[in-house]
Design a protein around this motif. Sequence first.
Motif, PDB file in Angstrom:
ATOM      1  N   SER A  15       4.095 -13.273  22.959  1.00 15.04           N
ATOM      2  CA  SER A  15       3.808 -11.841  23.088  1.00 15.04           C
ATOM      3  C   SER A  15       4.292 -11.060  21.874  1.00 15.04           C
ATOM      4  N   THR A  16       3.707  -9.892  21.665  1.00 12.47           N
ATOM      5  CA  THR A  16       4.099  -8.979  20.590  1.00 12.47           C
ATOM      6  C   THR A  16       4.528  -7.651  21.201  1.00 12.47           C
ATOM      7  N   SER A  17       5.087  -6.782  20.371  1.00 12.95           N
ATOM      8  CA  SER A  17       5.454  -5.443  20.838  1.00 12.95           C
ATOM      9  C   SER A  17       5.251  -4.440  19.713  1.00 12.95           C
ATOM     10  N   LEU A  18       4.942  -3.213  20.083  1.00 12.92           N
ATOM     11  CA  LEU A  18       4.668  -2.162  19.116  1.00 12.92           C
ATOM     12  C   LEU A  18       5.968  -1.482  18.710  1.00 12.92           C
ATOM     13  N   VAL A  19       6.146  -1.271  17.405  1.00 14.86           N
ATOM     14  CA  VAL A  19       7.328  -0.588  16.877  1.00 14.86           C
ATOM     15  C   VAL A  19       6.851   0.638  16.098  1.00 14.86           C
ATOM     16  N   ILE A  20       7.187   1.826  16.584  1.00 16.95           N
ATOM     17  CA  ILE A  20       6.716   3.055  15.940  1.00 16.95           C
ATOM     18  C   ILE A  20       7.845   3.669  15.115  1.00 16.95           C
ATOM     19  N   ARG A  21       7.546   3.846  13.817  1.00 19.59           N
ATOM     20  CA  ARG A  21       8.508   4.484  12.912  1.00 19.59           C
ATOM     21  C   ARG A  21       7.832   5.697  12.257  1.00 19.59           C
ATOM     22  N   GLU A  22       8.121   5.946  10.993  1.00 22.87           N
ATOM     23  CA  GLU A  22       7.733   7.222  10.383  1.00 22.87           C
ATOM     24  C   GLU A  22       6.397   7.198   9.635  1.00 22.87           C
ATOM     25  N   SER A  23       5.715   6.054   9.607  1.00 22.78           N
ATOM     26  CA  SER A  23       4.476   5.981   8.833  1.00 22.78           C
ATOM     27  C   SER A  23       3.248   6.428   9.619  1.00 22.78           C
ATOM     28  N   ILE A  24       3.444   6.898  10.854  1.00 22.06           N
ATOM     29  CA  ILE A  24       2.346   7.333  11.712  1.00 22.06           C
ATOM     30  C   ILE A  24       2.487   8.819  12.021  1.00 22.06           C
ATOM     31  N   LYS A  25       1.385   9.533  11.907  1.00 23.78           N
ATOM     32  CA  LYS A  25       1.359  10.965  12.248  1.00 23.78           C
ATOM     33  C   LYS A  25       0.300  11.205  13.305  1.00 23.78           C
ATOM     34  N   GLU A  26       0.643  12.058  14.278  1.00 29.61           N
ATOM     35  CA  GLU A  26      -0.331  12.444  15.307  1.00 29.61           C
ATOM     36  C   GLU A  26      -1.208  13.557  14.755  1.00 29.61           C
ATOM     37  N   LEU A  27      -2.527  13.423  14.961  1.00 29.80           N
ATOM     38  CA  LEU A  27      -3.457  14.451  14.470  1.00 29.80           C
ATOM     39  C   LEU A  27      -3.635  15.554  15.533  1.00 29.80           C
ATOM     40  N   LYS A  75      10.123   2.928   1.741  1.00 23.46           N
ATOM     41  CA  LYS A  75      10.151   4.344   1.352  1.00 23.46           C
ATOM     42  C   LYS A  75       9.766   5.225   2.518  1.00 23.46           C
ATOM     43  N   VAL A  76       8.755   4.774   3.262  1.00 23.92           N
ATOM     44  CA  VAL A  76       8.407   5.389   4.541  1.00 23.92           C
ATOM     45  C   VAL A  76       8.541   4.273   5.576  1.00 23.92           C
ATOM     46  N   PRO A  77       9.554   4.323   6.445  1.00 19.61           N
ATOM     47  CA  PRO A  77       9.739   3.254   7.437  1.00 19.61           C
ATOM     48  C   PRO A  77       8.448   2.954   8.188  1.00 19.61           C
ATOM     49  N   ILE A 111       0.836  -1.212   0.000  1.00 17.67           N
ATOM     50  CA  ILE A 111       0.000   0.000   0.000  1.00 17.67           C
ATOM     51  C   ILE A 111       0.868   1.258   0.000  1.00 17.67           C
ATOM     52  N   ILE A 112       1.935   1.255   0.791  1.00 14.44           N
ATOM     53  CA  ILE A 112       2.830   2.411   0.801  1.00 14.44           C
ATOM     54  C   ILE A 112       3.413   2.649  -0.588  1.00 14.44           C
ATOM     55  N   GLU A 113       3.837   1.572  -1.240  1.00 17.94           N
ATOM     56  CA  GLU A 113       4.415   1.688  -2.586  1.00 17.94           C
ATOM     57  C   GLU A 113       3.407   2.254  -3.573  1.00 17.94           C
ATOM     58  N   ARG A 114       2.192   1.734  -3.546  1.00 12.62           N
ATOM     59  CA  ARG A 114       1.175   2.165  -4.513  1.00 12.62           C
ATOM     60  C   ARG A 114       0.716   3.600  -4.233  1.00 12.62           C
ATOM     61  N   LEU A 115       0.481   3.936  -2.973  1.00 14.82           N
ATOM     62  CA  LEU A 115      -0.012   5.274  -2.658  1.00 14.82           C
ATOM     63  C   LEU A 115       1.015   6.351  -2.977  1.00 14.82           C
ATOM     64  N   THR A 116       2.278   6.070  -2.723  1.00 14.71           N
ATOM     65  CA  THR A 116       3.301   7.064  -3.058  1.00 14.71           C
ATOM     66  C   THR A 116       3.395   7.260  -4.570  1.00 14.71           C
ATOM     67  N   GLN A 117       3.180   6.200  -5.324  1.00 18.49           N
ATOM     68  CA  GLN A 117       3.140   6.324  -6.782  1.00 18.49           C
ATOM     69  C   GLN A 117       1.974   7.206  -7.237  1.00 18.49           C
ATOM     70  N   GLU A 118       0.879   7.163  -6.487  1.00 22.54           N
ATOM     71  CA  GLU A 118      -0.312   7.950  -6.814  1.00 22.54           C
ATOM     72  C   GLU A 118      -0.253   9.360  -6.222  1.00 22.54           C
ATOM     73  N   GLY A 119       0.866   9.702  -5.594  1.00 21.00           N
ATOM     74  CA  GLY A 119       1.026  11.054  -5.067  1.00 21.00           C
ATOM     75  C   GLY A 119       0.442  11.279  -3.684  1.00 21.00           C
ATOM     76  N   ILE A 120       0.028  10.204  -3.020  1.00 23.69           N
ATOM     77  CA  ILE A 120      -0.495  10.327  -1.656  1.00 23.69           C
ATOM     78  C   ILE A 120       0.687  10.367  -0.689  1.00 23.69           C
ATOM     79  N   ARG A 121       0.703  11.382   0.172  1.00 28.39           N
ATOM     80  CA  ARG A 121       1.822  11.550   1.099  1.00 28.39           C
ATOM     81  C   ARG A 121       1.556  10.788   2.414  1.00 28.39           C
ATOM     82  N   ILE A 122       2.551  10.018   2.805  1.00 32.07           N
ATOM     83  CA  ILE A 122       2.477   9.225   4.040  1.00 32.07           C
ATOM     84  C   ILE A 122       3.579   9.720   4.974  1.00 32.07           C
ATOM     85  N   PRO A 123       3.249  10.116   6.186  1.00 30.08           N
ATOM     86  CA  PRO A 123       1.961   9.990   6.892  1.00 30.08           C
ATOM     87  C   PRO A 123       1.101  11.254   6.853  1.00 30.08           C
ATOM     88  N   GLU A 124       1.501  12.247   6.038  1.00 29.19           N
ATOM     89  CA  GLU A 124       0.773  13.521   6.056  1.00 29.19           C
ATOM     90  C   GLU A 124      -0.703  13.358   5.730  1.00 29.19           C
TER      91      GLU A 124
END
Length: 357
Positions: free
Chosen positions: A345-357, A307-309, A277-290
């Motif tokens: 168990s799992t753990s959350l990993v936060i990188r650059e694909s998330i933006k706070e509103l 492209k966006v961690p 999805i990141i690959e396709r949306l960036t091709q379509e000009g959608i900015r992630i995470p903006e």
Amino acid sequence: MGKNDSISPKYQQVKDYVLTQIENNALGKDGRIPSESEFSQLLDVSSITVRKALNELVNEGVIYRVRGKGSFVSNRGTAADAATRYVTFIISGNELYDSSYLQITKGVQSFLSQQGCKLIIEFVENNFEQERELIMKLIQSETRGLLIYSVNPNAAKTYLHEIRKKSIPFVMLDRIPSGFPVDCITCNNNDGAYEAVAHLIAHGHRNIGFAAYDFYLSAEAERYNGYQRAMQDASLVPNDETLFFRRELDYDKLIAAIKNGELTALFCVNDRRALEIIERLTQEGIRIPEEISIMGFDDFESSKFAKVPLSTVRQNFEALGYEGARLLFELGGDAVRCHKKILLSTSLVIRESIKEL
């Protein structure tokens, strides 16, 4: 007599008795081992003690069980000989050198090397018929047990019945058939997804969508349940128009929802879907995470280099393999028992694909 000078545990006495009988040729190859009740009377020990001893002897390959008939001396006769037996790991996946498969295999090998047991890896490229044919062939040969990562665990019920008829221990990894009790190892999909969606909600997102990949898989259904539960606990109602359950994702619909403000975040059922999805949306000009935040699940090695961690839920694939192999050795061929489902168990990993509103 001090504590350190005490006699060996009673279950060890049972083991020693069986081993001595084998070494003295009192029990020949394929010779029948006394039953639990016979052992209890013979050696004046409890049935639980006998069961523990026999389970260990099965694990060591000294004896084997035949459902409804009893326990017998292995054709290989001794634990040393039996140590050369094999565990087969069947992987039905996309690519043999997928980093997650390699990590699972590393975990399996790590445990088996401690047991003096060899690993055979059989890879099938996402083809259930080939998977079934391979399993049916394998159960005709001598094997210590099977670890199965199935492309379609619900369809696998047909061959799982046949494995049980042969009294071959097996453990399912990650993917589990519905309504068919099996011994299995998987991560805590439900809670992992809940934590991911709750994080998005805590950072201001209310319009959160869901994107599946192979929704017939139990892991994906569990992750969807976790998504739903997090939304419900926040008094949020998912928009049906932003729920994507098909492998062929409707990108026109997705992009329209983003541009109309109907979607500010998307929880993807796995990293493979999220990276696509990141690959396709960036091709379509959608900015992630903006314009949209993306959350995955699994933490593939490539996710941090996208492209966006990618922000994601990490599961420990190496532990999945290690614990799966360990569970396989715990089974001991005991037919009358409850099946185990172990959640990692799992753990959350936060990188650059998330933006706070």
